[in-house]
Design a protein around this motif. Structure first.
Motif, PDB file in Angstrom:
ATOM      1  N   PHE A  87     -80.370  10.859  10.676  1.00 35.82           N
ATOM      2  CA  PHE A  87     -79.603  11.013   9.441  1.00 35.82           C
ATOM      3  C   PHE A  87     -79.105  12.458   9.349  1.00 35.82           C
ATOM      4  O   PHE A  87     -79.898  13.389   9.509  1.00 35.82           O
ATOM      5  CB  PHE A  87     -80.523  10.673   8.267  1.00 35.82           C
TER       6      PHE A  87
ATOM      7  N   GLY B 204     -73.459  13.918   0.474  1.00 34.59           N
ATOM      8  CA  GLY B 204     -73.161  14.525  -0.829  1.00 34.59           C
ATOM      9  C   GLY B 204     -72.007  15.510  -0.788  1.00 34.59           C
ATOM     10  O   GLY B 204     -71.543  15.922   0.283  1.00 34.59           O
TER      11      GLY B 204
ATOM     12  N   GLU C 173     -84.248  13.736   9.981  1.00 34.03           N
ATOM     13  CA  GLU C 173     -83.124  14.418   9.317  1.00 34.03           C
ATOM     14  C   GLU C 173     -83.451  15.889   9.086  1.00 34.03           C
ATOM     15  O   GLU C 173     -84.617  16.254   8.916  1.00 34.03           O
ATOM     16  CB  GLU C 173     -82.840  13.753   7.958  1.00 34.03           C
TER      17      GLU C 173
ATOM     18  N   SER D  49     -75.526  18.760   2.734  1.00 35.72           N
ATOM     19  CA  SER D  49     -74.239  18.644   3.418  1.00 35.72           C
ATOM     20  C   SER D  49     -73.446  19.949   3.420  1.00 35.72           C
ATOM     21  O   SER D  49     -72.364  20.006   3.992  1.00 35.72           O
ATOM     22  CB  SER D  49     -73.421  17.535   2.753  1.00 35.72           C
TER      23      SER D  49
ATOM     24  N   ILE E 101     -69.526  25.319   3.638  1.00 37.20           N
ATOM     25  CA  ILE E 101     -69.186  25.753   5.011  1.00 37.20           C
ATOM     26  C   ILE E 101     -68.675  24.583   5.869  1.00 37.20           C
ATOM     27  O   ILE E 101     -68.433  24.757   7.063  1.00 37.20           O
ATOM     28  CB  ILE E 101     -70.394  26.432   5.705  1.00 37.20           C
TER      29      ILE E 101
END
Ligand code: NAD
Length: 371
Positions: free
Chosen positions: A73, A77, A286, A291, A295
């Motif tokens: 993962f 978002g 993950e 997210s 950047i």
């Protein structure tokens, strides 16, 4: 030759796809050199899935996750989806995956890379060589216990209630995972609770002792109160190897331990579930970071947290210990040679891109293989 090892890749939003791209290149390298033969499928998740499929994770993707051996993962978002209803928001995908895969054990390593010990807020001698694994119960405890809510009292005051609750089986299964993992490490476990003031703490301690006596008495077990553990983590973190603890204490202590080691861009994690009828333990891997919309798209994200999560997958889901430690070693070497993405650069103008970091890692892996 290995067969039937299915990995579902959910790259997600923001920097998710950028850091996942580097993992997929490393996976290609592994396949070329070790014939890993992973069967990889990729699907949308988070905001990207909401835009294309109307929900942050589709039923078909959940089905595929349940039929895979491991899920990789990225992150989900971004501001674009701030006004979406809570149950369809990007972050809801993560909660649904955890629930449906019954991922009750969260593994958060805190490893200090030699080259980065200067970026810790603690003195170098306290951090050098640090390697802790925090095993946090993820699906029960005070975040999920009932009753829960805010009520208005007769005198118009408000009263809020959260309930901390744990059953024998919930404690037993997390303790077993902690003990099993410690067998691959130094066989030293610290169980953390508040048995002095909480009933759940008392039960926690008793069950951990029972599990230990029953199956794991070759492992060195000690108990510690959560407040003391927080102090010890910043006083002398190297005294720990594996820490097992509940949802609330684990949430706080794992963030504290992780930050001993420096940047968010370096922190991997794994969440493991129960063993299903086919004898498989589902796992999702993950990075700890999100997210990073600030950047995204600039090719400056640090891919190492995602790559180290991939390495955890090799170790915990596929028992590929040699390949996993090769990747960890390559990360150490690349950093030791002074290569830094922007988030870990000592001088802000002196950094390499996401894709260069990936490329350098592959060069390093080639060198390790030849040596
Ligand atoms: P974030 O982790 O995305 O970013 C925090 C800060 O760290 C930012 O300045 C970011 O640029 C930096 N950063 C994070 N990862 C980095 C990396 N790999 N390399 C370099 N710098 C990195 O947290 P946030 O800003 O609070 O959240 C942004 C979005 O991510 C939100 O929508 C949030 O809900 C979501 N989020 C998702 C997850 C997840 O998918 N598991 C976790 C946390 C936050």
């Amino acid at each position: 030759m290995n067969k039937n090892r299915k990995i579902l890749v959910l790259a997600g939003d923001g920097i998710g796809p950028e850091v996942m791209k580097e993992v997929l290149l490393i996976n290609k390298w592994l396949d070329k050199n070790f014939k890993t033969n992973f069967e990889i499928s990729e699907r949308l998740v988070g905001g990207a899935a909401y835009d294309a499929e109307g929900d942050s994770i589709s039923d078909a993707t959940i089905e595929e996750a349940l039929n895979s051996d491991a899920v990789l993962f990225g992150a989900v978002g971004g501001d674009k989806w701030n006004d979406v209803k809570r149950e369809k928001r990007p972050e809801a995908a993560l909660l649904r995956l955890r629930k449906e895969m019954d991922l009750f054990a969260n593994l958060r390593p805190a490893i200090a890379f030699d080259a980065l010990t200067k970026s810790s807020s603690l003195k170098e001698n306290l951090i050098k060589g640090l390697d802790i694994l925090i095993v946090r119960e993820l699906t029960s405890g005070v975040y999920f216990g009932k009753p829960k809510g805010i009520e208005t009292l007769k005198n118009n005051e408000k009263k809020a209630v959260d309930t901390q609750s744990y059953s024998t089986s919930e404690i037993k299964r997390i303790a077993e995972i902690g003990f099993d993992l410690s067998k691959k490490r130094n066989k030293v476990v610290t169980s953390v609770d508040k048995a002095n003031v909480m009933e759940t703490g008392l039960l926690w301690r008793n069950i951990v002792n029972e599990v230990h006596a029953e199956k794991y008495n070759d492992i060195d077990l000690s108990h510690m109160y959560a407040d003391n553990c927080a102090m010890q983590l910043v006083r002398n973190p190297k005294q720990f190897d594996v820490i097992i603890t509940d949802n609330l204490f684990g949430d706080i202590l794992s963030d504290c331990a992780a930050m001993l080691t420096g940047s968010l861009g370096m922190l991997p994690s794994a969440s493991l579930g129960a063993i299903n009828i086919e004898g498989k333990r589902l796992g999702m891997y993950e990075p700890v970071h999100g997210s990073a919309p600030d950047i995204a798209g600039k090719d400056i994200a640090n891919p190492l947290a995602m790559i180290l999560s991939f390495s955890m997958m090799l170790n915990y889901s596929f028992n590929m210990i040699e390949e996993s430690s090769m990747i960890d070693k390559a990360v150490q070497s690349v950093l030791a040679k002074g290569n830094r993405t922007k988030d870990i650069a000592e001088k802000s103008e002196n950094y390499i891109s996401t894709s260069s970091m990936g490329m350098l890692l592959i060069e390093e892996l080639n060198k390790i293989l030849e040596s």
